[in-house]
Design an enzyme around this catalytic site. Structure first.
Site, short mmCIF file in Angstrom:
data_model
loop_
_atom_site.label_atom_id
_atom_site.label_comp_id
_atom_site.label_asym_id
_atom_site.label_seq_id
_atom_site.Cartn_x
_atom_site.Cartn_y
_atom_site.Cartn_z
CG ASN A 19 48.16 32.49 30.02
OD1 ASN A 19 48.14 33.68 29.69
ND2 ASN A 19 49.25 31.75 29.94
CB ILE A 32 42.07 29.83 34.63
CG1 ILE A 32 40.65 30.20 34.18
CG2 ILE A 32 42.97 31.06 34.70
CD1 ILE A 32 39.85 30.93 35.25
CB CYS A 33 47.41 28.24 32.93
SG CYS A 33 49.10 27.99 33.47
CG LEU A 34 46.03 33.00 37.98
CD1 LEU A 34 46.81 34.00 37.12
CD2 LEU A 34 44.65 33.56 38.27
CE LYS A 36 46.86 24.66 37.25
NZ LYS A 36 46.67 25.79 36.34
#
Lengths: 153, 142
Positions: free
Chosen positions: A79, A86-88, A92
């Site tokens: 992630n 960072i994909c969190l 978002k």
């Protein structure tokens, strides 16, 4: 520099006086919306023993918009991409002004304990994680030893 | 006094990267990272498509940009890889003269690499430049 919003002042004071275990976050003197973050890899994760540097910025719209955060230390995680992005969800569409810098840092710490290859940012790492989790964890440990070598302030 | 908000270098560059990734650069230019895992966000590639009605027409110019630690207080440095005949481009190295090159000479902190390439492309259309004889297509600086 003019007046920093009261909310950011209070959050900063609390981050400095009651730091989260395993995380240090302190603002740069020349930009009080910009934080140097140092995070210890969580125990029993492939990142254990590593010290990771991040940067965090509170944009003008904060807290209506989430903080911007990025890893500066290379990390092998499905992630987190090769540029440290960072994909969190809470960074978002799941952001809420009720959340804080503190909650964001805790969530990033939790993400290190629980990588989620079903919602990948780095497709190559995620495929590795799904096809051979043991080997991917070994690779993550190698990266931790090689790159995450700083120390907590 | 109102707070003056300063976007840190890296987050400004990440915004610029995202704009390029989404295909939102200005007409006729592109900007992207030169090395996909360059965590320092220093080295960038750009292209300028030669504007129609000029001697640059139908050519794609490749160039390199470099953003120092002090970006955006100081502008990026720029070097053409494709040969191009322009008064502010060194004809041996392809390096842009920072005190003459549009976008760099008049750089402001809020500008972006996209702004620089946009201004150079616009400059290719001016009466002084549009008919300049150009080196053979696909030739490059060493």
């Amino acid at each position: 520099m003019g007046e920093l919003p009261r909310r950011i002042q209070k959050e900063t004071q609390r981050l400095l006086s009651e730091p989260v275990a395993g995380i240090s976050a302190s603002p740069y003197q020349d930009n009080l919306r910009y934080f140097n973050v140092v995070l210890a890899g969580p125990a029993t994760s492939p990142f254990e023993g590593g010290i990771f540097r991040l940067e965090l910025f509170l944009p003008e719209e904060y807290p209506m918009a989430p903080p911007k955060v990025r890893f500066l230390t290379k990390i092998y995680h499905p992630n987190i991409d090769k540029l440290g992005r960072i994909c969190l969800d809470i960074l978002k569409d799941k952001w809420s002004p009720a959340l804080q810098v503190r909650t964001v840092l805790l969530s990033i710490q939790a993400l290190l304990s629980a990588p989620n290859p079903e919602d990948p940012l780095d497709a190559g790492v995620a495929d590795h994680w799904k096809s051979n989790e043991a080997a991917a964890i070994e690779e993550a440990k190698r990266w931790t030893q090689q790159y995450a070598t700083g120390s907590l302030p | 006094m109102a707070e003056k908000i300063k976007i840190p270098r890296n987050f400004k560059l990440l915004d610029e990267l995202e704009k390029g990734e989404k295909g939102q650069n200005s007409d006729g230019v592109t900007v992207g990272l030169a090395i996909h895992d360059d965590i320092t966000l220093t080295h960038w590639n750009g292209t300028i498509f030669g504007p129609p009605g000029t001697t640059f027409d139908n050519r794609i110019y490749a160039l390199s940009l470099s953003c120092s630690d002090r970006y955006p207080q100081i502008p990026p440095s720029l070097r053409f890889n494709s040969k191009i005949n322009l008064p502010y481009i060194d004809q041996t190295t392809g390096v842009a003269n920072p005190s003459k090159c549009p976008g760099i000479a008049d750089w402001k902190e809020a500008d972006t690499m996209d702004t620089v390439l946009y201004k150079i492309r616009r400059d290719l259309c001016t009466p002084n430049n549009r008919k300049l004889p150009q080196p053979a297509e696909n030739s490059t600086y060493q």
